[in-house]
Write a protein that holds these residues in place. Structure first.
Motif, PDB file in Angstrom:
ATOM      1  N   GLN A   1       0.832  -1.199   0.000  1.00 17.71           N
ATOM      2  CA  GLN A   1       0.000   0.000   0.000  1.00 17.71           C
ATOM      3  C   GLN A   1       0.872   1.257   0.000  1.00 17.71           C
ATOM      4  OE1 GLN A   1      -3.152   0.031  -0.459  1.00 17.71           O
ATOM      5  NE2 GLN A   1      -3.861  -2.022   0.076  1.00 17.71           N
ATOM      6  N   SER A   2       1.983   1.212   0.710  1.00 17.56           N
ATOM      7  CA  SER A   2       2.910   2.343   0.715  1.00 17.56           C
ATOM      8  C   SER A   2       3.516   2.548  -0.669  1.00 17.56           C
ATOM      9  CB  SER A   2       4.027   2.116   1.738  1.00 17.56           C
ATOM     10  OG  SER A   2       3.540   2.203   3.055  1.00 17.56           O
ATOM     11  N   TYR A   3       3.853   1.440  -1.321  1.00 14.36           N
ATOM     12  CA  TYR A   3       4.427   1.536  -2.662  1.00 14.36           C
ATOM     13  C   TYR A   3       3.411   2.114  -3.643  1.00 14.36           C
ATOM     14  CZ  TYR A   3       6.910   0.129  -6.914  1.00 14.36           C
ATOM     15  OH  TYR A   3       7.555   0.119  -8.130  1.00 14.36           O
ATOM     16  N   VAL A   4       2.169   1.704  -3.522  1.00 21.72           N
ATOM     17  CA  VAL A   4       1.113   2.247  -4.384  1.00 21.72           C
ATOM     18  C   VAL A   4       1.004   3.756  -4.187  1.00 21.72           C
ATOM     19  CG1 VAL A   4      -1.385   2.295  -4.774  1.00 21.72           C
ATOM     20  CG2 VAL A   4      -0.199   0.109  -4.570  1.00 21.72           C
ATOM     21  N   SER A   5       1.046   4.184  -2.933  1.00 28.69           N
ATOM     22  CA  SER A   5       1.001   5.619  -2.655  1.00 28.69           C
ATOM     23  C   SER A   5       2.190   6.331  -3.290  1.00 28.69           C
ATOM     24  CB  SER A   5       1.005   5.848  -1.138  1.00 28.69           C
ATOM     25  OG  SER A   5       1.084   7.221  -0.821  1.00 28.69           O
ATOM     26  N   LEU A   6       3.356   5.710  -3.202  1.00 31.74           N
ATOM     27  CA  LEU A   6       4.571   6.318  -3.740  1.00 31.74           C
ATOM     28  C   LEU A   6       4.514   6.465  -5.253  1.00 31.74           C
ATOM     29  CD1 LEU A   6       7.528   7.258  -3.245  1.00 31.74           C
ATOM     30  CD2 LEU A   6       8.204   4.849  -3.428  1.00 31.74           C
ATOM     31  N   ILE A   7       4.132   5.405  -5.956  1.00 29.52           N
ATOM     32  CA  ILE A   7       4.172   5.447  -7.422  1.00 29.52           C
ATOM     33  C   ILE A   7       3.002   6.229  -8.012  1.00 29.52           C
ATOM     34  CG2 ILE A   7       5.476   3.307  -7.575  1.00 29.52           C
ATOM     35  CD1 ILE A   7       2.949   1.817  -8.289  1.00 29.52           C
ATOM     36  N   ASN A   8       1.996   6.526  -7.198  1.00 25.25           N
ATOM     37  CA  ASN A   8       0.883   7.361  -7.662  1.00 25.25           C
ATOM     38  C   ASN A   8       1.038   8.819  -7.245  1.00 25.25           C
ATOM     39  OD1 ASN A   8      -1.398   5.757  -9.051  1.00 25.25           O
ATOM     40  ND2 ASN A   8      -0.820   4.437  -7.339  1.00 25.25           N
ATOM     41  N   ASN A   9       2.169   9.141  -6.657  1.00 28.55           N
ATOM     42  CA  ASN A   9       2.425  10.511  -6.190  1.00 28.55           C
ATOM     43  C   ASN A   9       2.528  11.458  -7.386  1.00 28.55           C
ATOM     44  OD1 ASN A   9       3.198  12.772  -4.810  1.00 28.55           O
ATOM     45  ND2 ASN A   9       5.229  12.030  -4.261  1.00 28.55           N
ATOM     46  N   LYS A  10       1.681  12.448  -7.449  1.00 30.82           N
ATOM     47  CA  LYS A  10       1.677  13.401  -8.558  1.00 30.82           C
ATOM     48  C   LYS A  10       2.146  14.788  -8.135  1.00 30.82           C
ATOM     49  CE  LYS A  10      -0.330  10.241 -11.113  1.00 30.82           C
ATOM     50  NZ  LYS A  10       0.442   9.497 -12.127  1.00 30.82           N
ATOM     51  N   ALA A  11       2.364  15.002  -6.853  1.00 31.97           N
ATOM     52  CA  ALA A  11       2.677  16.330  -6.351  1.00 31.97           C
ATOM     53  C   ALA A  11       4.099  16.747  -6.714  1.00 31.97           C
ATOM     54  CB  ALA A  11       2.503  16.373  -4.828  1.00 31.97           C
ATOM     55  N   SER A  12       4.336  18.038  -6.667  1.00 33.22           N
ATOM     56  CA  SER A  12       5.664  18.581  -6.898  1.00 33.22           C
ATOM     57  C   SER A  12       6.495  18.412  -5.627  1.00 33.22           C
ATOM     58  CB  SER A  12       5.566  20.061  -7.275  1.00 33.22           C
ATOM     59  OG  SER A  12       6.842  20.636  -7.418  1.00 33.22           O
ATOM     60  N   ASN A  13       7.532  17.577  -5.704  1.00 31.72           N
ATOM     61  CA  ASN A  13       8.392  17.344  -4.548  1.00 31.72           C
ATOM     62  C   ASN A  13       9.721  16.779  -5.031  1.00 31.72           C
ATOM     63  OD1 ASN A  13       7.896  14.507  -5.003  1.00 31.72           O
ATOM     64  ND2 ASN A  13       5.985  14.717  -3.860  1.00 31.72           N
ATOM     65  N   SER A  14      10.553  16.343  -4.112  1.00 32.75           N
ATOM     66  CA  SER A  14      11.903  15.887  -4.464  1.00 32.75           C
ATOM     67  C   SER A  14      11.948  14.454  -4.974  1.00 32.75           C
ATOM     68  CB  SER A  14      12.829  16.020  -3.245  1.00 32.75           C
ATOM     69  OG  SER A  14      12.360  15.203  -2.190  1.00 32.75           O
ATOM     70  N   VAL A  15      10.827  13.731  -4.959  1.00 32.60           N
ATOM     71  CA  VAL A  15      10.800  12.331  -5.396  1.00 32.60           C
ATOM     72  C   VAL A  15      10.766  12.278  -6.920  1.00 32.60           C
ATOM     73  CG1 VAL A  15       9.538  10.171  -5.319  1.00 32.60           C
ATOM     74  CG2 VAL A  15       9.652  11.605  -3.280  1.00 32.60           C
ATOM     75  N   ASP A  16      11.755  11.600  -7.521  1.00 34.25           N
ATOM     76  CA  ASP A  16      11.821  11.519  -8.980  1.00 34.25           C
ATOM     77  C   ASP A  16      11.582  10.086  -9.451  1.00 34.25           C
ATOM     78  OD1 ASP A  16      14.240  10.168  -8.550  1.00 34.25           O
ATOM     79  OD2 ASP A  16      15.441  11.973  -8.813  1.00 34.25           O
TER      80      ASP A  16
END
Length: 252
Positions: free
Chosen positions: A160-175
């Motif tokens: 569930q955490s991974y799903v949240s991570l790969i669906n992240n659309k916000a502007s942030n430092s995660v690439d």
């Protein structure tokens, strides 16, 4: 077996095996060619000698803090390995482990989650299971476009955490390292017969380095470097070159 791996579909064998890729810079590439191998280096996180690769898509950003320059030795190259290469794999993770250790994914994780909770295993076949489970196809995976995974057990907290991570659309430092499968090996990789293609600045194609690579039957995939530019700016260019190559090989 980690809980994350338990959440993966056993299906996925119908997907084409994607090649592993390894990013470095032009200076290091010349040393790799001279030595004939990609050699592991010491990793502070795992306290051992390791080489890091990604499954199917270049994601590691070389010389990320380098200022604008015209010196070509700073600029990135990408080694694309033979999809059928047999490698002594130590660990496979669903994302870049370095970013996990730096806390880049923390808003998607429970504070007590550890990197071992996300261990897929040490088998490249499991990479296809991850792609099938969370992306559906190789092309969707390459582009980082997740599919609906409503079937997941709510108690599979890591998934569930991974799903949240790969669906992240916000502007942030995660690439893009957040969705690229990381592969670790502790042994040198002989490049002769193992590397199928190399993405590199076009100036190096007609040089001693380029000729050595061509003699190894390695396809040279050139990109254009603009004067006084940041090496980090070429990640999208390299990803596009890689995608075009994979499409030409029928892997996407």
């Amino acid at each position: 077996m980690s809980k994350f791996k338990k959440a993966l579909k056993t299906a996925g064998s119908n997907l084409q095996q994607l090649p592993m890729v390894h990013n470095t810079d032009c200076f290091t590439l010349s040393k790799v060619v001279d030595n004939g191998e990609v050699s592991p280096s010491f990793c502070n996180h795992f306290q051992e000698e390791l080489t890091y690769l990604f499954y199917g898509r270049p994601a590691y950003r070389v010389n990320i803090t380098a200022e604008p320059t015209s010196l070509r030795h700073h600029f990135p190259v990408c080694l694309i390995f033979d999809p059928q290469l047999e490698l002594d794999v130590k660990r496979v993770f669903p994302f870049d482990s370095g970013a996990f250790f730096s806390g880049a994914y923390s808003e998607h994780m429970h504070s007590d989650m550890e990197i071992s909770d996300f261990l897929i295993g040490n088998n490249l076949a499991d990479c296809k299971s991850l792609v099938s489970t969370f992306f559906g196809s190789n092309e969707q995976y390459f582009m980082g476009k997740a599919i609906d995974v409503a079937h997941l057990d709510p108690s599979h907290f890591e998934a569930q955490s991974y799903v949240s991570l790969i669906n992240n659309k916000a502007s942030n430092s995660v690439d893009g390292r957040s969705f690229c499968v990381e592969i670790q090996t502790g042994k040198p990789i002989n490049i002769l017969g193992a590397v199928s293609a190399i993405i590199l600045p076009s100036e190096f194609c007609d040089t001693e380095l380029g000729r050595k690579l061509a003699e190894m039957n390695i396809d040279l995939l050139p990109y254009c470097v603009h004067e006084r530019s940041r090496p980090n700016e070429y990640m999208s260019t390299i990803a596009d070159c890689c995608k075009t190559y994979l499409l030409s090989k029928g892997l996407l």
